[in-house]
Design a protein around this motif. Structure first.
Motif, short mmCIF file in Angstrom:
data_model
loop_
_atom_site.label_atom_id
_atom_site.label_comp_id
_atom_site.label_asym_id
_atom_site.label_seq_id
_atom_site.Cartn_x
_atom_site.Cartn_y
_atom_site.Cartn_z
N GLN A 88 -8.11 -18.28 6.99
CA GLN A 88 -6.92 -18.74 6.10
C GLN A 88 -6.28 -17.53 5.99
OE1 GLN A 88 -6.92 -22.04 5.89
NE2 GLN A 88 -9.03 -22.23 6.77
N GLU A 89 -6.72 -16.62 5.71
CA GLU A 89 -5.58 -15.34 5.34
C GLU A 89 -4.29 -15.03 6.41
OE1 GLU A 89 -7.77 -11.88 4.88
OE2 GLU A 89 -8.86 -12.82 3.14
N ASP A 90 -3.26 -14.68 5.91
CA ASP A 90 -2.12 -14.21 6.68
C ASP A 90 -2.40 -12.76 6.85
OD1 ASP A 90 -0.84 -16.58 6.36
OD2 ASP A 90 0.17 -16.06 4.32
N ILE A 91 -1.65 -12.41 8.13
CA ILE A 91 -1.58 -11.05 8.47
C ILE A 91 -0.99 -10.32 7.34
CG2 ILE A 91 -1.14 -9.53 10.45
CD1 ILE A 91 -2.06 -11.47 12.31
N GLN A 92 -1.47 -8.97 7.11
CA GLN A 92 -0.90 -8.11 5.95
C GLN A 92 -1.01 -6.76 6.86
OE1 GLN A 92 0.56 -8.81 3.17
NE2 GLN A 92 -0.07 -11.26 3.29
N LEU A 93 0.19 -6.45 7.11
CA LEU A 93 0.39 -4.82 7.77
C LEU A 93 0.98 -3.86 6.75
CD1 LEU A 93 2.34 -6.16 10.98
CD2 LEU A 93 -0.36 -5.56 10.77
N ASN A 94 0.33 -2.68 7.06
CA ASN A 94 1.15 -1.53 6.36
C ASN A 94 1.69 -0.76 7.65
OD1 ASN A 94 1.86 0.65 4.88
ND2 ASN A 94 -0.04 1.43 4.55
N TYR A 95 2.72 -1.21 8.10
CA TYR A 95 3.31 -0.77 9.43
C TYR A 95 3.96 0.45 9.17
CZ TYR A 95 6.05 -0.42 13.45
OH TYR A 95 6.78 -0.17 14.90
N GLN A 96 3.60 1.49 10.07
CA GLN A 96 4.19 2.79 10.35
C GLN A 96 4.56 3.09 11.58
OE1 GLN A 96 3.86 5.11 7.39
NE2 GLN A 96 3.02 3.26 6.47
N PRO A 97 6.09 2.75 11.62
CA PRO A 97 6.65 3.22 13.16
C PRO A 97 6.18 4.24 13.45
CG PRO A 97 8.16 2.45 11.21
CD PRO A 97 7.07 2.89 10.65
N PRO A 98 6.06 4.33 14.98
CA PRO A 98 5.52 5.46 15.62
C PRO A 98 6.58 6.52 15.49
CG PRO A 98 5.68 3.58 17.33
CD PRO A 98 6.20 2.99 15.86
N SER A 99 7.63 6.65 15.23
CA SER A 99 8.49 7.97 14.75
C SER A 99 7.97 8.16 13.39
CB SER A 99 9.95 7.23 14.66
OG SER A 99 10.23 6.21 13.52
N ARG A 100 7.28 7.58 12.62
CA ARG A 100 6.83 8.17 11.30
C ARG A 100 5.50 8.25 11.22
NH1 ARG A 100 10.20 4.39 8.73
NH2 ARG A 100 8.39 3.27 7.59
N SER A 101 4.62 7.35 12.22
CA SER A 101 3.29 7.30 12.17
C SER A 101 2.72 8.78 12.59
CB SER A 101 2.64 6.44 12.87
OG SER A 101 1.14 6.24 12.83
N GLY A 102 2.01 9.66 11.64
CA GLY A 102 1.65 10.70 12.14
C GLY A 102 2.51 11.80 12.08
N ARG A 103 3.65 11.64 11.86
CA ARG A 103 5.18 12.48 11.85
C ARG A 103 5.64 12.65 10.79
NH1 ARG A 103 7.54 11.25 17.44
NH2 ARG A 103 7.55 13.75 17.79
N GLU A 104 4.96 13.15 9.74
CA GLU A 104 5.47 13.28 8.15
C GLU A 104 6.55 14.31 8.11
OE1 GLU A 104 2.36 12.34 8.62
OE2 GLU A 104 2.34 10.76 7.51
#
Length: 772
Positions: free
Chosen positions: A285-301
């Motif tokens: 029943q749950e909606d999909i909840q993302l904490n999206y980190q674009p590849p340009s930022r994911s692991g690229r702080e």
């Protein structure tokens, strides 16, 4: 013809085999049946010949096809050492990922680092008999026609077969018997070389997910901003659901479609006993909840710092046969991720605050965007336009070689002109922090946004240092016997250049008070007039009015700056060096100031500590390069004490950095120096503590961007732009209980006593004698 004519004993013919053979031999030519067989012999020979040739041909074709199959199969070495493109990671000293270099955005993890929810979802959906087959699921293959007859097109590939395709791209992805056979053979070989546990681990590390994420670890971080070990049941079902079609079931672009697919995976998990019916009914029943980190930022702080590391490492990698984008190296650095986060935040927030103020200062009431700037510097707009692609292509577009025609056309497009104005007048800022005790770089912010501007203002950009260069002048004076209490006239002076022109540097205004000002106050208030009056003294030509006589002083100052880590060239050695005309990088400047804190010993900045391969083997280690003592501990401490006055002020005066205490509440022992160039294009601030030296720069990406010089209230001063970034950083760090910080005070060198002004001692004695 009768039997008697042949003299054959028929009884014996049937009873005696040897007799029968002899009779048959004698009558072979006369036997009509035999004669018929003789006539058929050529036909039989042909049949046997063609049949044999056909069998041989079939055998050769089969052997050739088998050899053809084997040509695209992985070798034994490839099977034992499968190669996948794994991203190289740049990590902080506390283990956080700062940046990544990759062709495929992939991070490999062990199966212990992967949530069981992911493994359960994978097996339930892709291959529920995974633990019972040997690479090929014969039951699945046998049942495929049943589904095909019903119009339900399904594949029969096991997880191992899918892994074969992922690992060995030569197998291909086309729909053909040849490809399928190669895939099956490779799957069997994989099963012979690896355990089921290893196969699952390799599969999850190699498979592609949505949003350009390769491998489960990067998929988890990209979609949910956390490692794969922390993925929940619902999140696992969403991720594994993508494997059917990474684009079609992308939860960011098609959330409803991805939800439907996720629920199918959840159903399969329920059917295979991995979750209960209650959990299934709740999660579906749950909606999909993302904490999206674009590849340009994911692991690229920290992209700016990451690019600096790449430039430092690329030659080493090439010499040692490593590819930074595919070999999965791990580069450990000196950066502290907590300090880095606070630095990034401080730069970003302060730039957002400064930009509208900067625009407002150049915009008249009710006027157009920065109209006063374009009025004061009318040539700048056309110069900016010449740098755009639109201008460069305009000559061909308008079929002209006349620039006036091009500008007339471009100026008529108000949207284009406005875009040029806004893009070119964006402020930039940088920040770095270094541990003075070992040269370790603790934080590094090269600009506002690496995505839009890749030019790094920590180490690539070189700008005039302004008054932040003055401590090197005063250090030379202290080394030449002058004390912080020595006084000079506060009024301007002039020197005659060889051309006959006058060099007359001066302060915007002469400060109130006595004519003579001590060096301590002059540095705290950043007085140009006092600094310039030091030059004849340092040059050994007191009282001279010739600019050429000041060159020995300029050379001494340049030598001092060079010893402290500033990259100097002969072209920069002029008397004006005393007022900061030398171009420096922020990293050089901060590193030079660490020498004062480190009791006169300069250490080159250290950013990289070691490099490991993907298995954790140390490939290279880097150690700080200690230099000899470049100034005495006593000179270094006196400079620290003088620059305390920049922050604290003194009797009857305020230092230019007093805002650090009054506005940002920094009460611990700190010394520093502000700096602003003559045209207000570059604003600087450096702050020193025993455990950390911090520096910031604010200005335009382009040197033509500057703050108003005729407005005393303009933010275009080091104390009003660069200092607030450092102050905000200190506030954030000291409010973070997890961030490393020290409140220790500066310590005097052993046995050193700060020299006092004899006049003050005499005055105190006189006051004592008369009863004051």
């Amino acid at each position: 013809m009768s039997d008697n004519e042949h003299n054959i004993d028929m009884d014996r013919y049937f009873d005696d085999p040897e007799y029968r053979k002899s009779v048959m031999g004698k009558n072979k030519e006369k036997d009509p049946q035999k004669n018929n067989n003789s006539n058929d012999r050529p036909l039989k020979k042909k049949i046997l010949l063609y049949g044999g040739l056909s069998l041989l041909l079939l055998f050769l074709l089969g052997a050739g096809y088998f050899v053809y199959l084997l040509q695209a199969l992985p070798s034994i070495q490839e099977l034992e050492n499968p190669q996948t493109a794994v991203a190289t990671e740049v990590r902080s000293r506390d283990g956080a990922v700062l940046d990544r270099y990759y062709v495929e955005n992939r991070t490999s993890v062990t199966i212990e680092e992967i949530s069981p929810n992911i493994i359960n979802a994978l097996i339930a959906t892709e291959d529920h008999r995974f633990f019972n087959h040997w690479g090929i699921d014969l039951r699945r293959i046998a049942g495929l026609p049943y589904y095909w007859i019903q119009g339900r097109i399904q594949g029969g590939s096991t997880i191992t077969q899918q892994l074969a395709r992922n690992l060995y791209r030569d197998i291909g992805f086309e729909v053909s018997v040849t490809r399928k056979l190669r895939e099956m053979i490779t799957a069997i070989e994989i099963e012979n070389n690896y355990t089921k546990r290893e196969i699952i681990e390799m599969y999850l590390n190699t498979v592609e997910f949505s949003n350009s994420a390769f491998g489960i670890e990067q998929a988890a971080r990209t979609h949910y901003g956390k490692p794969s070990r922390d993925i929940t049941v619902s999140e696992a079902a969403t991720l594994i659901g993508q494997l059917k079609a990474v684009y079609a079931y992308n939860p960011r672009q098609f959330p409803e479609r991805a939800k439907s697919r996720r629920n199918i995976v959840l159903l399969q998990m329920f059917n295979r006993g991995f979750i209960s019916n209650e959990i299934f009914q709740n999660l579906r029943q749950e909606d999909i909840q993302l904490n999206y980190q674009p590849p340009s930022r994911s692991g690229r702080e920290s992209r700016y710092f990451g690019e600096y590391v790449r430039l430092r490492i690329q030659d080493w990698a090439a010499e040692n046969g490593y590819d930074l984008f595919t070999d999965g190296l791990v580069i450990y650095t000196t950066i502290d991720s907590r300090l880095q986060q606070h630095a990034e935040r401080s730069v970003q927030e302060k730039l957002e605050e400064f930009q509208p103020k900067f625009v407002e200062e150049w915009t008249s009431p009710g006027g157009d965007y920065m109209d006063e700037y374009w009025e004061k510097y009318p040539q700048f707009l056309r110069e900016y336009m010449r740098e755009t692609d639109r201008y460069k292509n305009a000559f061909q577009k308008y079929n002209t070689d006349q620039e006036s025609v091009v500008f007339a056309e471009l100026m008529a497009d108000s949207a284009y002109v406005d875009s040029v104005k806004r893009v070119k007048t964006k402020l930039q800022a940088s920040f770095t922090a270094v541990d003075p005790n070992n040269g370790n770089v603790l934080a590094w912010v090269g600009g506002a946004d690496f995505g839009s501007q890749q030019y790094d203002h920590v180490h690539q950009s070189r700008r005039q240092a302004g008054s932040t260069f003055k401590p090197f002048v005063y250090a030379v004076a202290i080394d030449n016997g002058y004390m912080p209490y020595h006084k000079f006239s506060k009024f301007p002076t002039s020197f005659i250049e060889s051309s006959g022109r006058l060099w007359s540097p001066k302060d915007p205004s002469v400060p109130a008070g006595p004519e003579m000002v001590a060096l301590r106050e002059a540095l705290a208030r950043s007085l140009n007039n006092i600094t310039v009056r030091l030059l004849p003294e340092i040059a050994g030509a007191p009282g001279t009015n010739k600019a050429n006589d000041l060159m020995p002083a300029a050379r001494k100052i340049a030598e001092m700056a060079s010893n402290l880590g500033i990259d100097m060239s002969d072209s920069q050695v002029y008397p004006s060096i005393a007022l900061g005309t030398t171009e420096v990088s922020l990293l050089e400047l901060v590193s030079a100031y660490t020498t004062f804190v480190n009791q006169g010993v300069h250490i080159e900045p250290v950013a990289i500590t070691r490099i490991e391969d993907r298995e954790g083997n140390v490939l290279e280690e880097f150690n700080p390069e200690y230099s000899q003592e470049v100034i005495s501990p006593e000179t270094a401490y006196m400079m620290i004490d003088m620059m305390r006055g920049v922050i604290r002020g003194g009797d009857g005066y305020h230092g230019t950095g007093v805002r650090l205490r009054n506005t940002y509440g920094v009460q611990q022992d700190v010394a520093g120096k502000t700096g602003t160039t003559q045209n207000s294009a570059d604003n600087w601030f450096v702050a020193m503590m025993p455990h950390i030296v911090m520096g910031s720069w604010v200005g335009g990406e382009d040197r033509r961007i500057r703050f108003p010089t005729d407005d005393p209230n303009s933010i275009g001063q080091g104390a009003r732009t660069a200092l607030p970034i450092v102050g905000q950083f200190i506030n954030y760090v000291t409010s973070d209980p997890d961030a490393p910080w020290s409140y220790d005070a500066f310590e005097q060198p052993p046995g050193f006593v700060m020299p006092e002004d004899p006049a003050d001692s005499e005055r105190d004695d006189r006051r004592g004698r008369i009863g004051w």
